[in-house]
Write a protein that holds these residues in place. Structure first.
Motif, mmCIF file in Angstrom:
data_model
loop_
_atom_site.group_PDB
_atom_site.id
_atom_site.type_symbol
_atom_site.label_atom_id
_atom_site.label_comp_id
_atom_site.label_asym_id
_atom_site.label_seq_id
_atom_site.Cartn_x
_atom_site.Cartn_y
_atom_site.Cartn_z
ATOM 1 N N LEU A 1 8.947 6.584 -1.252
ATOM 2 C CA LEU A 1 7.497 6.600 -1.477
ATOM 3 C C LEU A 1 7.003 8.023 -1.722
ATOM 4 O O LEU A 1 6.269 8.290 -2.679
ATOM 5 C CB LEU A 1 6.815 6.004 -0.253
ATOM 6 C CG LEU A 1 5.439 5.412 -0.434
ATOM 7 C CD1 LEU A 1 5.536 4.223 -1.353
ATOM 8 C CD2 LEU A 1 4.885 4.983 0.908
ATOM 9 N N LEU A 2 7.437 8.936 -0.859
ATOM 10 C CA LEU A 2 7.007 10.327 -0.986
ATOM 11 C C LEU A 2 7.439 10.900 -2.329
ATOM 12 O O LEU A 2 6.664 11.574 -3.016
ATOM 13 C CB LEU A 2 7.602 11.138 0.160
ATOM 14 C CG LEU A 2 7.162 12.589 0.238
ATOM 15 C CD1 LEU A 2 5.709 12.663 0.627
ATOM 16 C CD2 LEU A 2 8.010 13.344 1.236
ATOM 17 N N LEU B 1 9.867 10.993 8.623
ATOM 18 C CA LEU B 1 9.331 10.541 7.338
ATOM 19 C C LEU B 1 9.215 9.026 7.277
ATOM 20 O O LEU B 1 9.283 8.455 6.204
ATOM 21 C CB LEU B 1 10.235 11.013 6.193
ATOM 22 C CG LEU B 1 9.745 12.226 5.426
ATOM 23 C CD1 LEU B 1 10.681 12.535 4.275
ATOM 24 C CD2 LEU B 1 8.347 12.031 4.913
ATOM 25 N N GLY B 2 9.053 8.384 8.403
ATOM 26 C CA GLY B 2 8.921 6.932 8.386
ATOM 27 C C GLY B 2 7.623 6.506 7.735
ATOM 28 O O GLY B 2 6.753 7.327 7.438
ATOM 29 N N LEU B 3 7.499 5.205 7.523
ATOM 30 C CA LEU B 3 6.309 4.702 6.839
ATOM 31 C C LEU B 3 5.053 4.942 7.674
ATOM 32 O O LEU B 3 3.989 5.228 7.134
ATOM 33 C CB LEU B 3 6.475 3.211 6.551
ATOM 34 C CG LEU B 3 7.535 2.867 5.508
ATOM 35 C CD1 LEU B 3 7.650 1.367 5.342
ATOM 36 C CD2 LEU B 3 7.199 3.507 4.192
ATOM 37 N N GLN C 1 -7.811 18.588 -13.451
ATOM 38 C CA GLN C 1 -7.198 17.416 -12.827
ATOM 39 C C GLN C 1 -7.531 17.352 -11.341
ATOM 40 O O GLN C 1 -7.768 16.278 -10.802
ATOM 41 C CB GLN C 1 -5.681 17.449 -13.026
ATOM 42 C CG GLN C 1 -5.228 17.262 -14.462
ATOM 43 C CD GLN C 1 -5.609 15.918 -15.023
ATOM 44 O OE1 GLN C 1 -6.686 15.745 -15.581
ATOM 45 N NE2 GLN C 1 -4.724 14.953 -14.881
ATOM 46 N N LEU D 1 12.518 4.125 2.919
ATOM 47 C CA LEU D 1 11.361 3.766 2.094
ATOM 48 C C LEU D 1 10.361 4.912 2.045
ATOM 49 O O LEU D 1 9.738 5.163 1.009
ATOM 50 C CB LEU D 1 10.695 2.507 2.650
ATOM 51 C CG LEU D 1 11.429 1.204 2.386
ATOM 52 C CD1 LEU D 1 10.661 0.056 2.988
ATOM 53 C CD2 LEU D 1 11.600 0.989 0.904
ATOM 54 N N GLY D 2 10.209 5.599 3.180
ATOM 55 C CA GLY D 2 9.295 6.734 3.220
ATOM 56 C C GLY D 2 9.706 7.806 2.236
ATOM 57 O O GLY D 2 8.872 8.362 1.515
ATOM 58 N N SER E 1 12.648 2.300 7.340
ATOM 59 C CA SER E 1 11.362 2.974 7.209
ATOM 60 C C SER E 1 11.536 4.395 6.687
ATOM 61 O O SER E 1 10.779 4.845 5.827
ATOM 62 C CB SER E 1 10.669 2.954 8.571
ATOM 63 O OG SER E 1 9.613 3.855 8.607
ATOM 64 N N ARG E 2 12.559 5.082 7.205
ATOM 65 C CA ARG E 2 12.836 6.433 6.710
ATOM 66 C C ARG E 2 13.177 6.421 5.229
ATOM 67 O O ARG E 2 12.648 7.215 4.440
ATOM 68 C CB ARG E 2 14.023 7.021 7.474
ATOM 69 C CG ARG E 2 13.656 7.815 8.676
ATOM 70 C CD ARG E 2 14.859 7.951 9.573
ATOM 71 N NE ARG E 2 15.927 8.749 8.992
ATOM 72 C CZ ARG E 2 16.301 9.917 9.488
ATOM 73 N NH1 ARG E 2 15.689 10.414 10.528
ATOM 74 N NH2 ARG E 2 17.279 10.587 8.947
ATOM 75 N N LEU F 1 4.007 8.584 7.427
ATOM 76 C CA LEU F 1 3.517 8.821 6.068
ATOM 77 C C LEU F 1 2.111 8.259 5.898
ATOM 78 O O LEU F 1 1.251 8.885 5.270
ATOM 79 C CB LEU F 1 4.437 8.151 5.055
ATOM 80 C CG LEU F 1 5.512 9.007 4.398
ATOM 81 C CD1 LEU F 1 6.169 8.244 3.279
ATOM 82 C CD2 LEU F 1 4.925 10.292 3.867
ATOM 83 N N TYR G 1 0.581 14.255 -13.091
ATOM 84 C CA TYR G 1 -0.879 14.175 -13.102
ATOM 85 C C TYR G 1 -1.495 15.563 -13.146
ATOM 86 O O TYR G 1 -2.407 15.829 -13.935
ATOM 87 C CB TYR G 1 -1.364 13.422 -11.855
ATOM 88 C CG TYR G 1 -2.859 13.410 -11.706
ATOM 89 C CD1 TYR G 1 -3.623 12.510 -12.425
ATOM 90 C CD2 TYR G 1 -3.500 14.307 -10.867
ATOM 91 C CE1 TYR G 1 -4.992 12.507 -12.309
ATOM 92 C CE2 TYR G 1 -4.872 14.306 -10.749
ATOM 93 C CZ TYR G 1 -5.619 13.404 -11.469
ATOM 94 O OH TYR G 1 -6.982 13.405 -11.352
ATOM 95 N N TYR H 1 18.295 14.925 4.628
ATOM 96 C CA TYR H 1 17.465 14.169 5.558
ATOM 97 C C TYR H 1 18.009 12.767 5.780
ATOM 98 O O TYR H 1 17.946 12.231 6.898
ATOM 99 C CB TYR H 1 16.033 14.099 5.015
ATOM 100 C CG TYR H 1 15.086 13.339 5.891
ATOM 101 C CD1 TYR H 1 14.645 13.873 7.091
ATOM 102 C CD2 TYR H 1 14.643 12.079 5.527
ATOM 103 C CE1 TYR H 1 13.793 13.181 7.900
ATOM 104 C CE2 TYR H 1 13.784 11.378 6.332
ATOM 105 C CZ TYR H 1 13.360 11.924 7.517
ATOM 106 O OH TYR H 1 12.519 11.225 8.320
#
Lengths: 79, 355
Positions: free
Chosen positions: B246-247, A3-5, A48, B242-243, B239-240, A8, B257, B351
């Motif tokens: 973000l997710l 799940l790293g940047l 939507q 932040l990921g 990175s993990r 992603l 939404y 995780y």
């Protein structure tokens, strides 16, 4: 490191490509998911989704061009 | 050129300063400064005082400092420290709005110039210093504008308006969320939300950032204990983390939404959601810390408990974001999404846990 940047980012690019490639005239309008014909509908999940697809097509077409080219180049050069 | 100079620097006992005594009135007020006495002008701030001293010592070394000759008479110093435009008559430089940072630069540059050479050399260097300062200020201004455009600095400021009491009680809420009763955020009189230091339920970004950094260091320590540490671990772990944030923020936004309700359409401010998502690192840090010392079974129990706490916190916080409404089918769908997001805290905790 699933799940790293970086991964992603790749996943986002792929999903956005998938959303942007759906063609309005050839596909969406035939199954009743065209943007104009649903403008008067009350807000719902389907509405939507249609809005999102339309927004991706309109707003992200040019950025996606650049991002795809960049990603392809990086992947070609560095694997 | 020196007729404006204060004579109080005679305390340094050298060169152009002592030989050019200023008017006695200014002398009296100024002489106190090197002796650490109170200032005659209250507007004359402490940092500026230190710089004046630096300039003065430069003058001491060579007798004719660039900085020293640029000094205004003492009765103008108050205005000078207030960053107002100050025509620099000695050098003929254009009026410049000088703030405290520029003062620091000026003192440093001019002190250096004074130390290197005297006479006209010092003057020329002073002019160069002024030009450099103007240029630097210009660049700094542009940089500031660009940063403001890229980052919402002003809206970020809200999330760091906190105090020690807030941090302690927020940690208590995060680790004992079942004992917390009211989750509604306090409103200010003008309609916005109250700042974190006034409201325990307000999201902040201090705890998430600090616990995130701690998390990265802890993971590196864990790997180091197992002899698997390498410098890339920092980047990969950050990175993990932040990921995951973000997710999760994207999922939260998507939930509000795709299932719009009359109560809320946008799903709250983006940084609120980042904060709610980032609070999970507090729990992860706690369970990894305990995992360092305690037996594995206890560590797992703590990790489970902490994940439950984080899930409950997210549930309550997102319910608050949604707002309380009557239970229509749309609101029920939103509730399912919020439940799913709360349940995902288990996945994220698993995780993010050190392996």
């Amino acid at each position: 490191m699933g799940l790293g940047l970086g991964s992603l980012f790749l996943a986002t690019i792929l999903v956005l490509n998938g959303l942007a490639i759906l063609n309005e005239e050839r596909f969406l309008r035939r199954i009743g998911w065209g943007y104009e014909e649903n403008l008067q509908e009350p807000p719902s999940f389907k509405k939507q989704v249609i809005n999102l697809l339309y927004a991706v097509r309109v707003l992200l077409r040019v950025p996606l061009l650049g991002l795809n080219v960049l990603t392809i180049l990086v992947k070609l050069l560095m694997g | 050129m020196f007729d404006q100079q204060p004579g109080g620097w005679g305390a340094d006992g050298n060169g152009g300063w002592g030989s050019q005594p200023g008017p006695p009135t200014t002398n009296g007020s100024w002489e106190q400064a090197p002796h650490g006495g109170g200032y005659a002008q209250p507007a004359y701030g402490q940092p500026a005082y230190g710089q004046q001293r630096g300039g003065g010592y430069g003058a001491d070394a060579c007798g004719d400092a660039g900085w020293g000759s640029a000094m205004p008479p003492p009765d103008q110093r108050g205005a000078y420290a207030h960053a107002s435009a100050q025509p620099n008559a000695s050098y003929g430089a254009p009026p410049v709005a000088i703030n405290a940072a520029a003062m620091a630069g000026m003192a440093g540059m001019a002190g250096m110039g004074g130390g290197l050479g005297g006479g006209m050399n010092g003057v020329a260097q002073g002019v160069a210093a002024n030009i450099a300062i103007n240029y630097g200020e210009e660049i700094a201004g542009k940089l500031h504008n660009n940063i403001n455009r890229a980052l919402p600095i002003e809206s970020l400021r809200y999330y760091f308006q906190l105090n020690n009491a807030f941090v302690m009680s927020k940690l208590k809420v995060l680790l004992l969320p079942f004992r917390h009763r009211t989750w509604a955020r306090a409103q200010t009189g003008s309609g916005g939300f109250a700042e974190p230091r006034h409201d325990i339920n307000a999201p902040d970004l201090y705890l998430p950032t600090m616990s995130f950094v701690t998390y990265v260091l802890l993971i590196a320590y864990h790997l180091g204990q197992q002899g698997r540490f390498s410098p890339e671990v920092f980047g990969l772990t950050a990175s993990r983390g932040l990921g995951v944030v973000l997710l999760e923020v994207v999922l939260m936004k998507a939930a509000f939404y795709f299932f719009p309700s009359p109560a809320v359409s946008s799903g709250g401010a983006l940084l609120d959601l980042v904060a709610y998502s980032g609070y999970k690192f507090v729990g992860v840090v706690l369970s990894s810390l305990i995992g360092l010392f305690a037996p594995p079974l206890l560590a797992r129990a703590v990790a489970l408990y902490v994940a439950v706490c984080t899930g409950y916190f997210v549930l309550k916080a997102l319910t608050e974001v949604r707002g309380s409404t009557t239970l229509t089918p749309e609101v029920m769908k939103q509730n399912y999404c919020i439940f799913a997001l709360a349940g995902m805290q288990f996945v994220f905790a698993w995780y993010l846990a050190p392996t």
